[in-house]
Scaffold this active site. Structure first.
Site, PDB file in Angstrom:
ATOM      1  N   GLU A 103      32.008  82.382  64.741  1.00  0.00           N
ATOM      2  CA  GLU A 103      30.584  82.588  65.014  1.00  0.00           C
ATOM      3  C   GLU A 103      29.799  81.366  64.571  1.00  0.00           C
ATOM      4  O   GLU A 103      30.209  80.660  63.642  1.00  0.00           O
ATOM      5  CB  GLU A 103      30.092  83.790  64.177  1.00  0.00           C
ATOM      6  CG  GLU A 103      29.773  85.037  64.978  1.00  0.00           C
ATOM      7  CD  GLU A 103      28.374  85.050  65.576  1.00  0.00           C
ATOM      8  OE1 GLU A 103      28.009  84.098  66.307  1.00  0.00           O
ATOM      9  OE2 GLU A 103      27.662  86.024  65.324  1.00  0.00           O
ATOM     10  N   ASP A 104      28.656  81.149  65.204  1.00  0.00           N
ATOM     11  CA  ASP A 104      27.818  80.010  64.815  1.00  0.00           C
ATOM     12  C   ASP A 104      27.156  80.232  63.454  1.00  0.00           C
ATOM     13  O   ASP A 104      27.201  79.373  62.581  1.00  0.00           O
ATOM     14  CB  ASP A 104      26.763  79.703  65.892  1.00  0.00           C
ATOM     15  CG  ASP A 104      25.912  80.922  66.304  1.00  0.00           C
ATOM     16  OD1 ASP A 104      26.140  82.042  65.782  1.00  0.00           O
ATOM     17  OD2 ASP A 104      25.019  80.738  67.141  1.00  0.00           O
ATOM     18  N   ASP A 113      23.611  85.669  59.829  1.00  0.00           N
ATOM     19  CA  ASP A 113      22.193  85.798  59.477  1.00  0.00           C
ATOM     20  C   ASP A 113      21.978  87.185  58.843  1.00  0.00           C
ATOM     21  O   ASP A 113      22.310  87.377  57.677  1.00  0.00           O
ATOM     22  CB  ASP A 113      21.395  85.585  60.772  1.00  0.00           C
ATOM     23  CG  ASP A 113      19.907  85.444  60.571  1.00  0.00           C
ATOM     24  OD1 ASP A 113      19.504  84.746  59.629  1.00  0.00           O
ATOM     25  OD2 ASP A 113      19.134  86.018  61.363  1.00  0.00           O
ATOM     26  N   PHE A 138      14.905  78.430  60.593  1.00  0.00           N
ATOM     27  CA  PHE A 138      15.507  78.538  61.921  1.00  0.00           C
ATOM     28  C   PHE A 138      16.053  77.181  62.339  1.00  0.00           C
ATOM     29  O   PHE A 138      15.334  76.195  62.366  1.00  0.00           O
ATOM     30  CB  PHE A 138      14.488  79.044  62.941  1.00  0.00           C
ATOM     31  CG  PHE A 138      15.139  79.499  64.205  1.00  0.00           C
ATOM     32  CD1 PHE A 138      15.681  80.769  64.310  1.00  0.00           C
ATOM     33  CD2 PHE A 138      15.254  78.641  65.291  1.00  0.00           C
ATOM     34  CE1 PHE A 138      16.316  81.183  65.477  1.00  0.00           C
ATOM     35  CE2 PHE A 138      15.889  79.048  66.460  1.00  0.00           C
ATOM     36  CZ  PHE A 138      16.422  80.316  66.554  1.00  0.00           C
ATOM     37  N   ARG A 194      21.062  73.406  72.352  1.00  0.00           N
ATOM     38  CA  ARG A 194      22.474  73.638  72.020  1.00  0.00           C
ATOM     39  C   ARG A 194      23.283  72.350  72.052  1.00  0.00           C
ATOM     40  O   ARG A 194      24.299  72.226  71.379  1.00  0.00           O
ATOM     41  CB  ARG A 194      23.111  74.612  73.027  1.00  0.00           C
ATOM     42  CG  ARG A 194      22.598  76.039  72.960  1.00  0.00           C
ATOM     43  CD  ARG A 194      23.513  76.939  73.786  1.00  0.00           C
ATOM     44  NE  ARG A 194      22.895  78.206  74.144  1.00  0.00           N
ATOM     45  CZ  ARG A 194      22.895  79.301  73.370  1.00  0.00           C
ATOM     46  NH1 ARG A 194      23.464  79.273  72.188  1.00  0.00           N
ATOM     47  NH2 ARG A 194      22.320  80.413  73.781  1.00  0.00           N
TER      48      ARG A 194
HETATM   49  P1  IMP Z   1      22.898  88.338  62.835  1.00  0.00           P
HETATM   50  O1  IMP Z   1      23.435  89.413  63.729  1.00  0.00           O
HETATM   51  O2  IMP Z   1      21.498  88.630  62.370  1.00  0.00           O
HETATM   52  O3  IMP Z   1      23.793  87.916  61.719  1.00  0.00           O
HETATM   53  O4  IMP Z   1      22.590  87.090  63.761  1.00  0.00           O
HETATM   54  C1  IMP Z   1      23.516  86.344  64.351  1.00  0.00           C
HETATM   55  C2  IMP Z   1      22.957  85.675  65.588  1.00  0.00           C
HETATM   56  O5  IMP Z   1      21.531  85.384  65.542  1.00  0.00           O
HETATM   57  C3  IMP Z   1      23.624  84.334  65.688  1.00  0.00           C
HETATM   58  O6  IMP Z   1      24.867  84.449  66.359  1.00  0.00           O
HETATM   59  C4  IMP Z   1      22.612  83.496  66.407  1.00  0.00           C
HETATM   60  O7  IMP Z   1      22.801  83.584  67.800  1.00  0.00           O
HETATM   61  C5  IMP Z   1      21.266  84.086  66.045  1.00  0.00           C
HETATM   62  N1  IMP Z   1      20.603  83.267  64.986  1.00  0.00           N
HETATM   63  C6  IMP Z   1      20.363  83.632  63.712  1.00  0.00           C
HETATM   64  N2  IMP Z   1      19.756  82.646  63.016  1.00  0.00           N
HETATM   65  C7  IMP Z   1      19.622  81.615  63.883  1.00  0.00           C
HETATM   66  C8  IMP Z   1      19.061  80.284  63.751  1.00  0.00           C
HETATM   67  O8  IMP Z   1      18.580  79.819  62.707  1.00  0.00           O
HETATM   68  N3  IMP Z   1      19.119  79.517  64.882  1.00  0.00           N
HETATM   69  C9  IMP Z   1      19.644  79.948  66.054  1.00  0.00           C
HETATM   70  N4  IMP Z   1      20.168  81.174  66.212  1.00  0.00           N
HETATM   71  C10 IMP Z   1      20.160  82.010  65.141  1.00  0.00           C
HETATM   72 MG    MG Z   2      21.497  82.721  69.841  1.00  0.00          MG
END
Ligand code: IMP
Ligand code: MG
Length: 178
Positions: free
Chosen positions: A97-98, A101, A150, A163
């Site tokens: 995963e990238d 969060d 962000f 991206r």
């Molecule tokens: P989570 O489900 O809240 O953990 O969020 C994961 C997804 O939110 C990631 O796979 C990203 O696509 C998006 N995301 C969360 N923070 C960022 C950020 O700082 N920049 C870009 N995408 C983000």
């Molecule tokens: Mg995204």
């Protein structure tokens, strides 16, 4: 530098070096085993491409597309838009995963994949924002811990842009204006 980027948080070189370290760690962890690397599109695409080239093991590659409804972040319901193309039963799974969060996406995904009886499930993320966590989930391999800001680049987007930046940057306020 892109005009909409306020600060470069992680340079191309820093990312490159850290990804190589993660690849080594993963290689040592699974020595003698086959793995299936599962990338979560689209954010994973650059990290995954670099990471798997630093993993010295027989590695199958697959992708999922997941979408979450809600405002901006993944606070809403999660649905699978594209599922795996092969069975993972009895296999060692590495989710790529990238960014971690709130943890909602990974919590969902780990449960979803565990139901298919893999031998194990571990997670590699490039970035971790611990201050944003709402679900008690973590990753075995973390590239960098970052503050609650962000970020874009190296696969991560804002409104589908940025991206393709080779580094991780913080967006300038003007970038959100349009
Ligand atoms: P989570 O489900 O809240 O953990 O969020 C994961 C997804 O939110 C990631 O796979 C990203 O696509 C998006 N995301 C969360 N923070 C960022 C950020 O700082 N920049 C870009 N995408 C983000
Ligand atoms: Mg995204």
């Amino acid at each position: 530098m892109d005009r909409n980027i306020k600060t470069v948080l992680l340079s191309e070189e820093e990312i490159h070096n850290r990804v190589a370290e993660l690849g080594k760690q993963i290689t040592q962890r699974y020595v003698g085993e086959d793995i299936v690397c599962i990338g979560v599109l689209k954010g994973c695409f650059i990290f995954m491409a670099d990471l798997v080239r630093c993993i010295d093991l027989p590695a199958a590659i697959d992708f999922m597309v997941i979408s979450s409804y809600g405002n901006g972040t993944s606070s809403g319901d999660i649905t699978v838009k594209k599922d795996l193309s092969r069975s993972i039963e009895g296999k060692h799974v590495l989710i790529v995963e990238d960014i971690l969060d709130s943890g909602h996406t990974l919590t969902f995904l780990k449960q979803y994949l565990a139901a298919r009886n893999p031998a194990s499930i571990e997670v590699a993320v490039l970035l971790n924002k611990p201050s944003r966590r709402q679900y008690p989930v973590t990753a075995e391999y973390i590239g960098f811990e970052i503050e609650n800001e962000f970020v874009v680049g190296y696969g991560l987007d804002y409104a589908e842009l940025y991206r393709n930046l080779p580094y991780i940057g913080i967006l300038a306020p003007e970038a959100y204006a349009s």
